[in-house]
Design a protein around this motif. Structure first.
Motif, PDB file in Angstrom:
ATOM      1  N   ASN A 127      -3.862  15.162   3.500  1.00 31.00           N
ATOM      2  CA  ASN A 127      -4.198  13.774   3.823  1.00 31.00           C
ATOM      3  C   ASN A 127      -4.256  13.509   5.326  1.00 31.00           C
ATOM      4  O   ASN A 127      -5.087  12.732   5.791  1.00 31.00           O
ATOM      5  CB  ASN A 127      -3.177  12.832   3.166  1.00 31.00           C
ATOM      6  N   GLU A 176       2.022   1.813  -3.482  1.00 32.20           N
ATOM      7  CA  GLU A 176       0.892   2.370  -4.269  1.00 32.20           C
ATOM      8  C   GLU A 176       0.729   3.856  -3.982  1.00 32.20           C
ATOM      9  O   GLU A 176       0.498   4.654  -4.884  1.00 32.20           O
ATOM     10  CB  GLU A 176      -0.412   1.715  -3.792  1.00 32.20           C
ATOM     11  N   GLN A 177       0.813   4.204  -2.694  1.00 34.74           N
ATOM     12  CA  GLN A 177       0.637   5.596  -2.287  1.00 34.74           C
ATOM     13  C   GLN A 177       1.721   6.462  -2.938  1.00 34.74           C
ATOM     14  O   GLN A 177       1.433   7.531  -3.474  1.00 34.74           O
ATOM     15  CB  GLN A 177       0.744   5.670  -0.752  1.00 34.74           C
ATOM     16  N   GLU A 194     -13.965  14.712  -9.234  1.00 34.46           N
ATOM     17  CA  GLU A 194     -13.581  14.001  -8.002  1.00 34.46           C
ATOM     18  C   GLU A 194     -14.251  14.656  -6.792  1.00 34.46           C
ATOM     19  O   GLU A 194     -14.448  15.875  -6.789  1.00 34.46           O
ATOM     20  CB  GLU A 194     -12.061  14.050  -7.803  1.00 34.46           C
ATOM     21  N   GLU A 225       2.456  10.338  -9.595  1.00 37.39           N
ATOM     22  CA  GLU A 225       1.600  10.571 -10.753  1.00 37.39           C
ATOM     23  C   GLU A 225       0.854  11.914 -10.592  1.00 37.39           C
ATOM     24  O   GLU A 225       0.704  12.675 -11.560  1.00 37.39           O
ATOM     25  CB  GLU A 225       0.621   9.385 -10.889  1.00 37.39           C
ATOM     26  N   PHE A 226       0.437  12.207  -9.391  1.00 39.84           N
ATOM     27  CA  PHE A 226      -0.246  13.473  -9.093  1.00 39.84           C
ATOM     28  C   PHE A 226       0.672  14.646  -9.462  1.00 39.84           C
ATOM     29  O   PHE A 226       0.262  15.618 -10.100  1.00 39.84           O
ATOM     30  CB  PHE A 226      -0.595  13.475  -7.599  1.00 39.84           C
ATOM     31  N   LYS A 258       0.842  -1.210   0.000  1.00 38.71           N
ATOM     32  CA  LYS A 258       0.000   0.000   0.000  1.00 38.71           C
ATOM     33  C   LYS A 258       0.873   1.256   0.000  1.00 38.71           C
ATOM     34  O   LYS A 258       0.528   2.263  -0.614  1.00 38.71           O
ATOM     35  CB  LYS A 258      -0.913  -0.005   1.227  1.00 38.71           C
ATOM     36  N   ARG A 309       0.985   6.955  -6.561  1.00 38.75           N
ATOM     37  CA  ARG A 309      -0.139   7.873  -6.742  1.00 38.75           C
ATOM     38  C   ARG A 309       0.323   9.332  -6.603  1.00 38.75           C
ATOM     39  O   ARG A 309      -0.035  10.190  -7.392  1.00 38.75           O
ATOM     40  CB  ARG A 309      -1.225   7.571  -5.701  1.00 38.75           C
ATOM     41  N   TRP A 356       0.360  17.564  -0.053  1.00 37.88           N
ATOM     42  CA  TRP A 356      -0.479  16.355  -0.133  1.00 37.88           C
ATOM     43  C   TRP A 356      -0.617  15.734   1.266  1.00 37.88           C
ATOM     44  O   TRP A 356      -1.717  15.366   1.702  1.00 37.88           O
ATOM     45  CB  TRP A 356       0.139  15.363  -1.123  1.00 37.88           C
TER      46      TRP A 356
END
Ligand SMILES: C[S@@+](CC[C@H](N)C(=O)[O-])C[C@H]1O[C@@H](n2cnc3c(N)ncnc32)[C@H](O)[C@@H]1O
Length: 412
Positions: free
Chosen positions: A177, A133-134, A194, A140-141, A130, A137, A173
């Motif tokens: 978050n 993945e984070q 979104e 990519e952001f 995870k 992400r 971010w």
């Protein structure tokens, strides 16, 4: 900073319910917390923060960024709008109206996305996946936001690349978050589809998490304020906590960058590979059994907790241990029926083997982390955090092993 916070105090609170304490830990992080001034009773309001004090996408659109956001196609996401505002305002320094708030925000975060890859490698497998993945992400952001940042160049003397760097966006971010509160979804034409549900809530976001308290938190449409009421009782001078949700430690680490000691929701995840590793390899029905578990959602979220193996884990094991002649009873297993003493015993034995395997693995990881702490002083804070996660997992496993042992004695 203080004047801003005291300003909020006047605006938000009818009476001085709390003392706000902040202290710096090291040079790059801040620990903020609330101390109850006069105590709270169940149901009492902890804070009521007026809408005007919230930092939302409305704040951003009303700002100098609004015209650029409205022009940009495809429309930026609500998250990008918030992050861009945070980075831009931080860059503005003394010129920012939000300076007092920005100054009390952590300079760096400890969510896995901010950890060194060699530290991420030491996380439990399920969390490591995870965390990766984070990271992907957020990368990519950043990559997909660069053209939008370039469009903001007329607003700045310095090159936008140096202002909206990866590290600046990562900081923003993580700020959103780890600190944003939830607002009911809104839809704005100038933003992408979104969900626009995040708001930063200065002052309120200094409240730390405890899994053992309950609060009611929501935006009150009548008072136009974000309100938090406690359902717990707080004595005078006690730290006031809220609950971010019934999260286990891996989730707290992933989303908020910390681990809660004695967390009642703490658990250890059992992957499909580990589940199968301890089953008889000669079982011809194994593939069928696995596919039944998959179809019925029993292949994920199998855990050990403080009370032993979860019902889901034991059910999955009972199904996997079904004797060939009892295979047709699989539906009864999923409904919680006992098929045979043999089936109960075998599944408990396997649960115990898996539990011992995890305990060995956890001890080995704790040793590895400890060696690394000796060798890599610069990573000591990150490693200490990882160490606390493994330590809590070990406590859960020990408690589970104890429960399993007493369950097994019923069959001896
Ligand atoms: C909304 S903020 C709470 C205030 C925060 N302590 C601060 O520095 O301003 C959330 C962050 O606080 C920290 N935090 C909250 N509850 C905690 C706890 N029980 N133990 C350790 N850290 C906690 C984590 O770093 C988390 O990401």
């Amino acid at each position: 900073m203080l004047s801003f916070l005291l300003g909020l105090w006047d605006l938000a609170l009818e009476q001085p319910y709390v003392h706000l304490l902040t202290h710096r830990v090291g040079s790059d992080s801040i620990g903020g917390f609330w101390l109850s001034y006069s105590g709270f009773l169940e149901g009492q309001m902890i804070i009521s923060l007026p809408e005007s004090c919230l930092l939302t996408t409305d704040t951003v659109i009303r700002s100098y960024l609004g015209a650029y956001i409205t022009k940009w196609k495809p429309p930026p996401s609500p998250l990008l709008a918030l992050c861009t505002f945070l980075v831009s305002e931080k860059h503005a320094g003394d010129r920012s109206l939000w300076k007092p708030y920005l100054e009390i925000l952590p300079k760096a975060y400890t969510c896995p996305v901010c950890l060194e890859p060699e530290v991420v490698n030491l996380l439990p497998k399920s969390l490591k996946a995870k965390a990766e993945e984070q990271r992907a992400r957020v990368q990519e952001f950043f990559a997909s936001s660069r053209d939008f940042f370039s469009s903001l160049q007329p607003l700045f003397v310095e090159a936008v690349d140096s202002i909206f760097s990866y590290s600046a966006l990562l900081w923003a971010w993580c700020t959103v978050n780890t600190r944003a509160v939830y607002l009911r979804p809104r839809q704005r034409e100038c933003l992408s589809a979104e969900p626009d549900t995040c708001a930063l809530a200065p002052y309120l976001d200094l409240l730390n998490h405890s899994p053992r308290v309950q609060v009611k938190a929501a935006f009150n449409e009548e008072t136009h304020s974000y309100e938090i009421r406690t359902t717990s009782r707080w004595r005078k001078h006690e730290e006031v906590f809220i609950c971010y949700g019934p999260h286990d430690n891996q989730r707290l680490f992933l989303e908020y960058g910390f681990v809660s000691v004695h967390n009642p929701h703490a658990c250890v995840y059992v992957s499909r590979e580990i589940l199968v590793k301890y089953l008889p390899s000669r079982d011809k029905q194994m593939d069928k059994k696995i596919s039944i578990l998959k179809d019925h959602g029993y292949i994920e979220n199998l855990t050990f907790g403080w009370d032993g193996p979860s019902w889901r884990l034991l059910t999955a094991l009972k199904l996997l241990c079904l004797e060939a002649e009892k295979f047709t009873c699989w539906k009864k297993v999923l409904l919680g029926e006992v098929i045979s003493d043999m089936n109960e015993k075998t599944s408990l034995d396997i649960a115990q083997k898996i539990c011992y395997y995890f305990m060995e693995e956890t001890n080995a990881m704790l040793q590895k982390v400890s060696h690394m702490k000796d060798e890599k002083e610069a990573l000591i804070n990150q490693l200490t955090l990882v160490e606390s996660l493994w330590t809590e997992e070990l406590k859960v496993l020990r408690a589970s092993a104890k429960t399993l042992h007493s369950l097994q004695t019923a069959f001896t």
